[in-house]
Design a protein around this motif. Structure first.
Motif, PDB file in Angstrom:
ATOM      1  N   VAL A  52     -16.029 -46.985 -32.682  1.00 54.87           N
ATOM      2  CA  VAL A  52     -15.082 -45.978 -32.197  1.00 54.87           C
ATOM      3  C   VAL A  52     -15.846 -44.740 -31.736  1.00 54.87           C
ATOM      4  CG1 VAL A  52     -12.976 -44.693 -32.722  1.00 54.87           C
ATOM      5  CG2 VAL A  52     -13.398 -46.873 -33.873  1.00 54.87           C
ATOM      6  N   PRO A  69     -15.874 -41.021 -29.223  1.00 55.58           N
ATOM      7  CA  PRO A  69     -15.056 -40.026 -28.508  1.00 55.58           C
ATOM      8  C   PRO A  69     -15.503 -39.904 -27.052  1.00 55.58           C
ATOM      9  CG  PRO A  69     -16.736 -38.913 -29.805  1.00 55.58           C
ATOM     10  CD  PRO A  69     -16.947 -40.389 -30.016  1.00 55.58           C
ATOM     11  N   THR A  80     -11.650 -43.039 -28.106  1.00 49.79           N
ATOM     12  CA  THR A  80     -10.613 -42.052 -28.424  1.00 49.79           C
ATOM     13  C   THR A  80     -10.557 -40.944 -27.367  1.00 49.79           C
ATOM     14  OG1 THR A  80     -12.120 -40.719 -29.760  1.00 49.79           O
ATOM     15  CG2 THR A  80     -10.843 -42.401 -30.907  1.00 49.79           C
ATOM     16  N   TYR A 135     -12.902 -37.128 -35.855  1.00 44.85           N
ATOM     17  CA  TYR A 135     -11.632 -37.707 -35.376  1.00 44.85           C
ATOM     18  C   TYR A 135     -11.742 -39.238 -35.265  1.00 44.85           C
ATOM     19  CZ  TYR A 135      -7.528 -38.697 -32.588  1.00 44.85           C
ATOM     20  OH  TYR A 135      -6.338 -39.225 -32.149  1.00 44.85           O
ATOM     21  N   CYS A 136     -12.874 -39.716 -34.751  1.00 49.55           N
ATOM     22  CA  CYS A 136     -13.079 -41.171 -34.633  1.00 49.55           C
ATOM     23  C   CYS A 136     -13.106 -41.829 -36.007  1.00 49.55           C
ATOM     24  CB  CYS A 136     -14.401 -41.460 -33.912  1.00 49.55           C
ATOM     25  SG  CYS A 136     -14.358 -41.018 -32.177  1.00 49.55           S
ATOM     26  N   SER A 143      -9.653 -41.661 -37.607  1.00 43.01           N
ATOM     27  CA  SER A 143      -8.715 -42.582 -36.944  1.00 43.01           C
ATOM     28  C   SER A 143      -8.978 -44.012 -37.396  1.00 43.01           C
ATOM     29  CB  SER A 143      -8.869 -42.519 -35.417  1.00 43.01           C
ATOM     30  OG  SER A 143      -8.583 -41.245 -34.953  1.00 43.01           O
ATOM     31  N   PHE A 170      -5.199 -48.434 -29.950  1.00 44.25           N
ATOM     32  CA  PHE A 170      -4.800 -48.258 -31.353  1.00 44.25           C
ATOM     33  C   PHE A 170      -3.658 -49.218 -31.722  1.00 44.25           C
ATOM     34  CE2 PHE A 170      -6.431 -43.808 -32.791  1.00 44.25           C
ATOM     35  CZ  PHE A 170      -7.688 -44.110 -32.320  1.00 44.25           C
ATOM     36  N   GLN A 211      -6.250 -44.613 -25.356  1.00 42.33           N
ATOM     37  CA  GLN A 211      -6.328 -44.589 -26.825  1.00 42.33           C
ATOM     38  C   GLN A 211      -5.100 -45.254 -27.455  1.00 42.33           C
ATOM     39  OE1 GLN A 211      -7.384 -40.966 -29.061  1.00 42.33           O
ATOM     40  NE2 GLN A 211      -5.725 -41.428 -30.492  1.00 42.33           N
TER      41      GLN A 211
END
Ligand SMILES: O=C[C@H](O)COP(=O)(O)O
Length: 280
Positions: free
Chosen positions: A146, A148, A116, A166-167, A170, A125, A121
């Motif tokens: 996943v 960062p 990410t 965030y990972c 997501s 995704f 990214q």
């Protein structure tokens, strides 16, 4: 309608007593090269030693599964890794396997990576969105690795709770069932990251980047399991250890039997001396 196949596969990946998953991964060579991965250069021997310790699952690519798993059929679940980055472009996982191949090979899960906050990214995704739709349709659990580690994340911020959150978030939004990511470094910030996904979504951690000593490693796992992490998918620290089978057994007791770090170290010492692995 709920998909029974996915439930059956998930039940093989997650220990019913502890509600944790213990997977060992041997998928590193494509992304990290083979020269420094001494523990998996002889991949058959590495797999033999790991499986003697009875983990729940083993993460590997299709070719390694095809060559090395015949003698181990039914001993552990296969998590089929269908992507890896190249050493020259570590922020972009390239998909080289399919959900159907994983199903044909008897895997209990498909595993795919994404980095990410970097240049690739979006593309990754986009691909994972299609893979997750297929996994849902075919009853196959999807686990994401996943991290960062994109171009926009400074090295020292790769374990910041908000980047890990965030990972995790997501991965959940992309339709995965489990995410593997890095431990933030302490239970409070890890719990904060995990709180950003529904409790039915499983977060597990890697091991290799985070710890240098056995004490750090065991303490990290104990703290992580206690703060709500749902298991591990770990590689380098285990297959680089001097007694691989002993460490796999000890992790199993730490994760599934709630051993303290002290108990785990005592068991490790016992196993390294006696080599009576099959009693545990
Ligand atoms: O699948 C491989 C992971 O990215 C790394 O796991 P590890 O850090 O425990 O070696």
């Amino acid at each position: 309608m709920a998909m029974l196949g996915k439930e059956v596969r998930m039940s093989r990946l997650v220990n019913p007593k502890s509600n944790k998953m213990m997977a060992i991964t041997v998928d590193h060579a494509i992304s990290r090269g083979i020269a420094n991965m001494t523990g998996i250069q002889d991949i058959q021997s590495a797999i033999d030693k790991i499986l003697r310790g009875k983990p729940d699952a083993l993460t590997m690519t299709k070719g390694i599964a095809e060559h090395c798993m015949w003698k181990h059929v039914g001993e552990a679940s296969i998590l089929m890794k269908i992507s890896n980055p190249a050493p020259a472009n570590l922020t972009r996982d390239v998909v080289f396997g399919t959900v159907d191949e994983a199903i044909r090979m008897g895997a209990d899960g498909v595993s795919v990576g994404a980095i990410t906050m970097g240049d690739f990214q979006g593309k990754q995704f986009e691909e994972i969105g299609k893979i997750s739709e297929e996994c849902m349709r075919k009853g196959m659990p999807l686990i994401g690795h996943v991290y960062p580690k994109g171009e926009n994340v400074p090295l020292q911020e790769r374990t910041a709770w908000e980047n890990i959150a965030y990972c995790v978030r997501s991965a959940c939004e992309l339709g995965m069932d489990i995410v593997k990511t890095t431990y933030t470094g302490d239970p409070d910030s890890m719990a904060k990251a995990i709180s950003c996904v529904p409790s039915s979504f499983r977060v597990v951690i890697q091991g290799g980047d985070a710890c240098h000593t056995l004490d750090d490693y065991l303490n990290m796992i104990r703290d992580a399991m206690d703060c709500g992490v749902g298991g591990v998918t770990m590689g380098r620290f285990i297959w680089d250890y001097k007694d691989v089978t002993a460490l796999v057994i000890v992790l199993r007791y730490l994760i599934h039997e709630k051993y303290s770090v002290k108990e785990a170290k005592e068991l490790l010492e016992h196993l390294e001396n006696k080599k009576d692995y099959d009693k545990f």
